[in-house]
Scaffold this active site. Sequence first.
Site, PDB file in Angstrom:
ATOM      1  N   CYS A  74       0.817  -1.029   0.091  1.00  0.00           N
ATOM      2  CA  CYS A  74      -0.133   0.054  -0.059  1.00  0.00           C
ATOM      3  C   CYS A  74       0.732   1.298  -0.046  1.00  0.00           C
ATOM      4  O   CYS A  74       1.948   1.134   0.625  1.00  0.00           O
ATOM      5  CB  CYS A  74      -0.987  -0.060   1.183  1.00  0.00           C
ATOM      6  SG  CYS A  74      -2.140   1.404   1.325  1.00  0.00           S
TER       7      CYS A  74
ATOM      8  N   GLN B 158       0.901  16.246  -1.758  1.00  0.00           N
ATOM      9  CA  GLN B 158       0.994  15.668  -2.765  1.00  0.00           C
ATOM     10  C   GLN B 158       1.550  16.838  -3.951  1.00  0.00           C
ATOM     11  O   GLN B 158       1.491  17.908  -3.367  1.00  0.00           O
ATOM     12  CB  GLN B 158      -0.342  15.329  -3.068  1.00  0.00           C
ATOM     13  CG  GLN B 158      -0.880  14.197  -2.243  1.00  0.00           C
ATOM     14  CD  GLN B 158      -2.419  13.774  -2.465  1.00  0.00           C
ATOM     15  OE1 GLN B 158      -2.930  14.433  -3.267  1.00  0.00           O
ATOM     16  NE2 GLN B 158      -2.563  12.522  -1.821  1.00  0.00           N
ATOM     17  N   ARG B 159       1.775  16.445  -4.776  1.00  0.00           N
ATOM     18  CA  ARG B 159       2.491  17.160  -6.077  1.00  0.00           C
ATOM     19  C   ARG B 159       3.806  17.747  -6.049  1.00  0.00           C
ATOM     20  O   ARG B 159       4.111  18.763  -6.353  1.00  0.00           O
ATOM     21  CB  ARG B 159       1.135  18.346  -6.833  1.00  0.00           C
ATOM     22  CG  ARG B 159      -0.065  17.774  -6.593  1.00  0.00           C
ATOM     23  CD  ARG B 159      -0.506  17.008  -7.606  1.00  0.00           C
ATOM     24  NE  ARG B 159      -0.443  17.575  -8.859  1.00  0.00           N
ATOM     25  CZ  ARG B 159      -0.672  16.702 -10.234  1.00  0.00           C
ATOM     26  NH1 ARG B 159      -1.098  15.444  -9.965  1.00  0.00           N
ATOM     27  NH2 ARG B 159      -0.399  17.231 -11.196  1.00  0.00           N
TER      28      ARG B 159
ATOM     29  N   GLY C  33       5.340  10.630  -3.795  1.00  0.00           N
ATOM     30  CA  GLY C  33       4.670   9.416  -4.443  1.00  0.00           C
ATOM     31  C   GLY C  33       5.852   8.746  -5.300  1.00  0.00           C
ATOM     32  O   GLY C  33       6.193   7.613  -5.162  1.00  0.00           O
TER      33      GLY C  33
ATOM     34  N   GLU D 285       1.893  -4.783  -5.351  1.00  0.00           N
ATOM     35  CA  GLU D 285       0.715  -5.867  -5.039  1.00  0.00           C
ATOM     36  C   GLU D 285      -0.297  -5.549  -5.835  1.00  0.00           C
ATOM     37  O   GLU D 285      -0.639  -4.639  -6.294  1.00  0.00           O
ATOM     38  CB  GLU D 285       0.190  -5.772  -3.605  1.00  0.00           C
ATOM     39  CG  GLU D 285      -0.895  -6.782  -3.234  1.00  0.00           C
ATOM     40  CD  GLU D 285      -1.373  -6.608  -1.786  1.00  0.00           C
ATOM     41  OE1 GLU D 285      -2.577  -6.661  -1.691  1.00  0.00           O
ATOM     42  OE2 GLU D 285      -0.284  -6.813  -0.897  1.00  0.00           O
TER      43      GLU D 285
END
Length: 445
Positions: free
Chosen positions: A311, A319-320, A324, A345
Amino acid sequence: MGSVETPTNPENGSANLAPAAVDGYQKPHSVVDGMPPPAAEMTQMESDSLKKRRVSMLPLEVGTRVMCRWRDGKYHQVKVIERRKMQCGGPNDYEYYVHYTEFNRRLDEWVKLEQLDLDSVETVIDEKVEDKVTSLKMTRHQKRKIDETHVEGHEELDAASLREHEEFTKVKNIATIELGRYEIETWYFSPFPPEYNDSVKLYFCEFCLNFMKRKEQLQRHMRKCDLKHPPGDEIYRSGTLSMFEVDGKKNKVYGQNLCYLAKLFLDHKTLYYDVDLFLFYVLCECDDRGCHMVGYFSKEKHSEESYNLACILTLPPYQRKGYGKFLIAFSYELSKKEGKVGTPERPLSDLGLLSYRGYWTRVLLDILKKHKGNISIKELSDMTAIKAEDILTTLQSLELIQYRKGQHVICADPKVLDRHLKAAGRGGLEVDVSKLIWTPYKEQG
């Protein structure tokens, strides 16, 4: 699994996801906030008739479709998901939990009657409403099964399971959380313990992730909490970025709290109550006040399918910013240290696949440019720790591979590679491998 990278409001960390107004729709001039127009515009008889018709609609049934005024002042089509009676009001005074039909469930919210244009009501009730009572009669085993669904998207669920999941999680239970210096609007339902059922907002300790109902409780807790970073071992530090490895077995409460928190931002995330089998890699921004979590990924301690990530989540305020992509890259650096190939996964959500395709494209094409295409898929896999199947599907999707005389041949025209690299976008923050100090779990044992 999934990490949704969406534009955010830097002040409160909420997603900047204003739905577009339905093309060409304008609320009729004679209707204002669900109330009849001035008597001067129609006869008294017409006014009374309109009032009666609107009253007969109320309260709106679950499944009704209607135009709703959003916070941008424009009207958008919604479907009524749930309703609740207002404590101080008449027999038809309800609040309605609505879903904006063209957009992700993270925008679902409670609205008041005056936000709805009753002249736009569609009387056709959703086809699943008649099954509502049946859907609600789920067994404890079925509810647990929904909580343990192994997807961030819908791919793994059959139609019946998906209906059960959406029925059980249809109403967002926690509207906002406070985490460190951010107040964050949540996106989805998360099954917090029953004693938190009446809480609209929760207050998290950003270091140990304990959560409380009131600000005063958090303030008392912070005076006693000794942690200034996630529990576990710091395995990476470069500048102000740190990564901590947290063993779910050694830090069970932290692992469970992290899952509760993550579920608020991941729709079909697996919620593991037994976190003993997982390692959590928590990425932090560090300053003189401590190490503040920006995101994390988890992985199984022992995966027969060679999964190197279960996960992944970047919290909305962060974010941005490339975190990530950094987390994905970091998971592969750990696989290299383990001396084996890895893969996320399955199944991947649409956004998850997009993120990984971008990473695989950038890494593989950079190598192909340097080697001018004179390299095999196995050699690419050995160099990158990316599973051969992922390499094959990525190159096939880019039309960079052909099947000739019983074997796959890579076609690496420099101009084509440059075009694909440009389309894949920037790689984000780089992992400085020289700053990674880590022993694989099996060797720790």
